[in-house]
Enzyme design. Structure first.
Site, PDB file in Angstrom:
ATOM      1  N   ASP A   2       0.875  -1.173   0.000  1.00  0.00           N
ATOM      2  CA  ASP A   2       0.000   0.000   0.000  1.00  0.00           C
ATOM      3  C   ASP A   2       0.910   1.219   0.000  1.00  0.00           C
ATOM      4  O   ASP A   2       1.668   1.432   0.940  1.00  0.00           O
ATOM      5  CB  ASP A   2      -0.894  -0.034   1.248  1.00  0.00           C
ATOM      6  CG  ASP A   2      -1.607   1.288   1.521  1.00  0.00           C
ATOM      7  OD1 ASP A   2      -1.658   2.148   0.620  1.00  0.00           O
ATOM      8  OD2 ASP A   2      -2.102   1.459   2.656  1.00  0.00           O
ATOM      9  N   GLU A  48      -3.665   4.311  -2.655  1.00  0.00           N
ATOM     10  CA  GLU A  48      -4.114   3.878  -1.331  1.00  0.00           C
ATOM     11  C   GLU A  48      -5.622   4.007  -1.165  1.00  0.00           C
ATOM     12  O   GLU A  48      -6.289   3.104  -0.655  1.00  0.00           O
ATOM     13  CB  GLU A  48      -3.418   4.677  -0.233  1.00  0.00           C
ATOM     14  CG  GLU A  48      -3.844   4.211   1.167  1.00  0.00           C
ATOM     15  CD  GLU A  48      -3.065   4.874   2.283  1.00  0.00           C
ATOM     16  OE1 GLU A  48      -2.895   6.109   2.227  1.00  0.00           O
ATOM     17  OE2 GLU A  48      -2.632   4.170   3.215  1.00  0.00           O
ATOM     18  N   GLU A  49      -6.168   5.138  -1.596  1.00  0.00           N
ATOM     19  CA  GLU A  49      -7.611   5.340  -1.446  1.00  0.00           C
ATOM     20  C   GLU A  49      -8.413   4.301  -2.227  1.00  0.00           C
ATOM     21  O   GLU A  49      -9.440   3.800  -1.747  1.00  0.00           O
ATOM     22  CB  GLU A  49      -8.000   6.755  -1.906  1.00  0.00           C
ATOM     23  CG  GLU A  49      -7.519   7.869  -0.990  1.00  0.00           C
ATOM     24  CD  GLU A  49      -6.121   8.368  -1.326  1.00  0.00           C
ATOM     25  OE1 GLU A  49      -5.708   9.411  -0.803  1.00  0.00           O
ATOM     26  OE2 GLU A  49      -5.434   7.709  -2.135  1.00  0.00           O
TER      27      GLU A  49
END
Length: 641
Positions: free
Chosen positions: A417, A435-436
């Site tokens: 991540d 990441e989102e």
């Protein structure tokens, strides 16, 4: 520690290994990841990408929209790496009955020093169905080469019996769990600075407690005909201090623009309210905060996670609505969903589509998940980090792909991540990069924001067992929710899916040239190593490869060549192979594979490579017209590419 050394099983493990948008600047993500009122300098969110026309799914890029550039180096050495196990490493050696924890859940207070690892033997048994996410041998550019890299469950050490430890809190009753029942562990709650503050235990200083006010408001939403206005009134009834600050424009836009067949807003809200009201029944023991400088793990059920996230949606967590510098949770990401409901944008509407599908799934009796998930904060003391200028390891295996995605083709590997130091980055705001998107594919990851303090330079967060709920496409402004995803990934003995994610945050360089210093290169080497380090108690044959990509590039201004070299060096010291996804950049993939071949053929050690990087950085002004790859090629004349 005792393990079964089954040569036939070992052989099986060794041989059967199949399967941004430029406007999205790092500065703008700071408000997303911490809250709209906390725009601290230098706190970027997950790295953004210059290409938002690619198919999403975290396809291995932070990312980069340009060609490869240059890099930097590092100095100083601390001490030799220590073989100290991580918190779980993995919580629980096979010990005699006399060493068993007395408690049936939560945290045990007298863990034996021998209880360093819960991985004890090879396992081919699991809960659930066979995974269907293995790569095809004729897809992409040689994706079939992924079969050469180890992954779980093909390479797996069977876990010891689940039980709590001094550094591992288990929120389900482990005695009942071993009888195949998922029952919350009953223990003590705490209202202090070391634990999550839950509303039912808010100090009572009025005739009606804040939880009673919240219960009444949420009960009003259960009737099944709630509108966005009803949701707004309910949330604001126990968050009156923010009446003039919070808006619900994005939530309104979602209901207006998404067809009713998909959202069925009132019905889902009703089920979510019921779920949120189960907080006292689902969480019966204090949840520890995963604080800086402390390694600790939390294991909880997917149902408990869904209950906590329903409360986050309805903004019930006290003291978590501000992250101003002097606030109690200034060093934590936001968890209440208020920022997501605010100013409307297409990004937020697509996020809400993914999140409402998640809530619709977890509140349906037919699809409610029944597994566990572990969140483990790992902190390696500076004295135990590698001395990079003396590391004699040579590079491990590397397979580079311009096509494919970390979360799909990297299934069963350690998936990286590209994190913000505030875990989750701008997932509850406008952020929509690697990441989102990962957190929207698997919304259970969002609960980490409730208890994870921002990451230090020598820390990472590992999450094991999350489920994928959504199918998406696009990236940044082109991101779109496509529909449900059925996750058939097998599970381990603890009923966790064979999905392990490691969150490591790269430095954000406001000036591209800042990365070319030994100090900054060393920081990134140490950060990558902390994330990549294998469990010392597990043999190499049982350690899966790493799936990664352009970590720290894009909006964070990282040099793709430098970051790739850093990750290769960290993987070498961690003794793990690597799959590297360049997110459609074929030229980068070819150059990286050639560079790895050059270094591997010439048996260049990590120490020698470190020295080359240091020299490049020390005289960067003279070399800046030459990329770091070109510099290394020039310094390795005997090789043939």
């Amino acid at each position: 520690m005792t393990r079964r050394n089954d040569s036939s099983q070992m052989k099986k493990c060794l041989t059967h290994q199949s399967p941004g948008d430029s406007s999205n600047k790092a500065d703008s993500k700071v408000a997303d990841q911490k809250g709209a009122d906390s725009k601290k300098a230098g706190l970027g969110g997950a790295d953004s990408t210059g290409a938002d026309s690619k198919k999403a799914g975290l396809c291995g890029a932070d990312s980069t929209g340009a060609d490869l550039i240059a890099m930097g180096s590092n100095e100083g050495c601390l001490s030799k790496p220590n073989s100290t196990a991580s918190v779980l490493d993995n919580v629980g050696v096979n010990t005699s009955d006399s060493n068993k924890a007395n408690s049936s859940g939560a945290t045990s207070s007298g863990a034996s020093s021998k209880e360093q690892s819960s991985k004890c033997k090879h396992s081919q048994s699991s809960y659930g169905e066979a995974t269907d996410l293995g790569p095809s041998s004729n897809s992409g550019d040689k994706l079939g080469n992924l079969k050469m890299l180890k992954r779980e469950p093909e390479c797996h050490m069977e876990l010891d019996t689940l039980r709590p430890r001094q550094n591992h809190t288990v929120l389900i009753d482990t005695t009942k769990f071993n009888d195949n029942l998922l029952i919350p562990h009953e223990g003590k709650h705490a209202w202090d600075n070391n634990h999550v503050k839950l509303l039912p235990h808010f100090p009572k200083n009025e005739p009606l407690s804040r939880w009673q006010v919240t219960e009444k408001a949420l009960q009003g939403l259960i009737r099944g005909s709630a509108s966005v206005k009803d949701v707004e009134m309910a949330i604001m009834s126990y968050n009156r201090a923010y009446k003039k600050e919070w808006t619900f424009n994005a939530l309104n836009s979602y209901v207006q623009q998404v067809n009713k067949h998909e959202n069925n807003f009132s019905t889902v809200i009703s089920k979510m309210a019921r779920l949120a009201l189960q907080l006292q029944d689902q969480i019966k023991h204090a949840i520890p905060l995963l604080k800086q400088k402390h390694s600790h793990a939390i294991t909880l059920s997917q149902v408990q996670i869904s209950c906590l996230l329903a409360n986050a949606f309805f903004c019930t967590f006290p003291h978590r609505n501000t992250t101003k510098p002097d606030s109690e949770y200034a060093s934590y990401p936001t968890i209440n969903f208020s920022n997501l409901f605010g100013d409307s944008s297409m990004r937020k509407i697509q996020k809400l589509r993914a999140l409402f599908h998640y809530f619709n799934t977890v509140t349906d009796n037919e699809t409610r998940p029944d597994g566990l998930v572990t969140f483990e904060r790992i902190c390696i003391p500076p004295s135990q980090l590698p001395c990079w200028k003396t590391q004699l390891e040579t590079l491990t295996d590397l397979q580079v792909f311009s096509e494919g995605c970390i979360e799909k083709e990297g299934k069963g590997m350690l998936q990286v991540d590209f994190a913000s130091k505030y875990i989750g980055g701008g997932v509850l705001g406008n952020g929509l990069v690697q990441e989102e998107i990962l957190f929207l594919l698997s919304p259970e990851l969002i609960v980490a924001r409730l208890f994870t303090e921002k990451l230090g330079d020598n820390e990472c967060l590992k999450i094991t067992g999350t489920q994928t709920y959504n199918t998406i496409s696009g990236y940044s402004n082109s991101f779109e929710w496509q529909g449900p995803y059925t996750d058939n990934t097998k599970r381990d003995k603890w009923k966790r899916r064979f999905c392990q994610i490691v969150a490591i945050d790269a430095l954000h360089f406001r000036d591209f040239r800042e990365q070319y210093t030994e100090t900054n290169v060393m920081r990134e080497l140490n950060k990558a190593y902390v994330g990549f380090r294998r469990d010392p108690s597990v043999p190499l044959e049982y350690t899966p490869a790493i799936a990664t990509g352009n970590w720290g590039c894009g909006a964070f201004n990282g040099d793709p060549q430098l970051k790739a070299l850093i990750q290769m060096m960290a993987a070498a010291v961690a003794k793990r192979d690597m799959a590297f996804f360049t997110f459609g950049h074929k030229g980068q993939a070819q150059e990286l594979q050639k560079m790895h071949h050059l270094l591997k053929t010439n048996k260049v050690s990590v120490a020698h490579l470190y020295s080359l990087l240091k020299n490049y950085c020390d005289d960067y002004n003279r070399h800046k017209s030459k990329s770091v790859f070109d510099y290394i090629k020039h310094q390795t004349p005997s090789s043939q590419l």
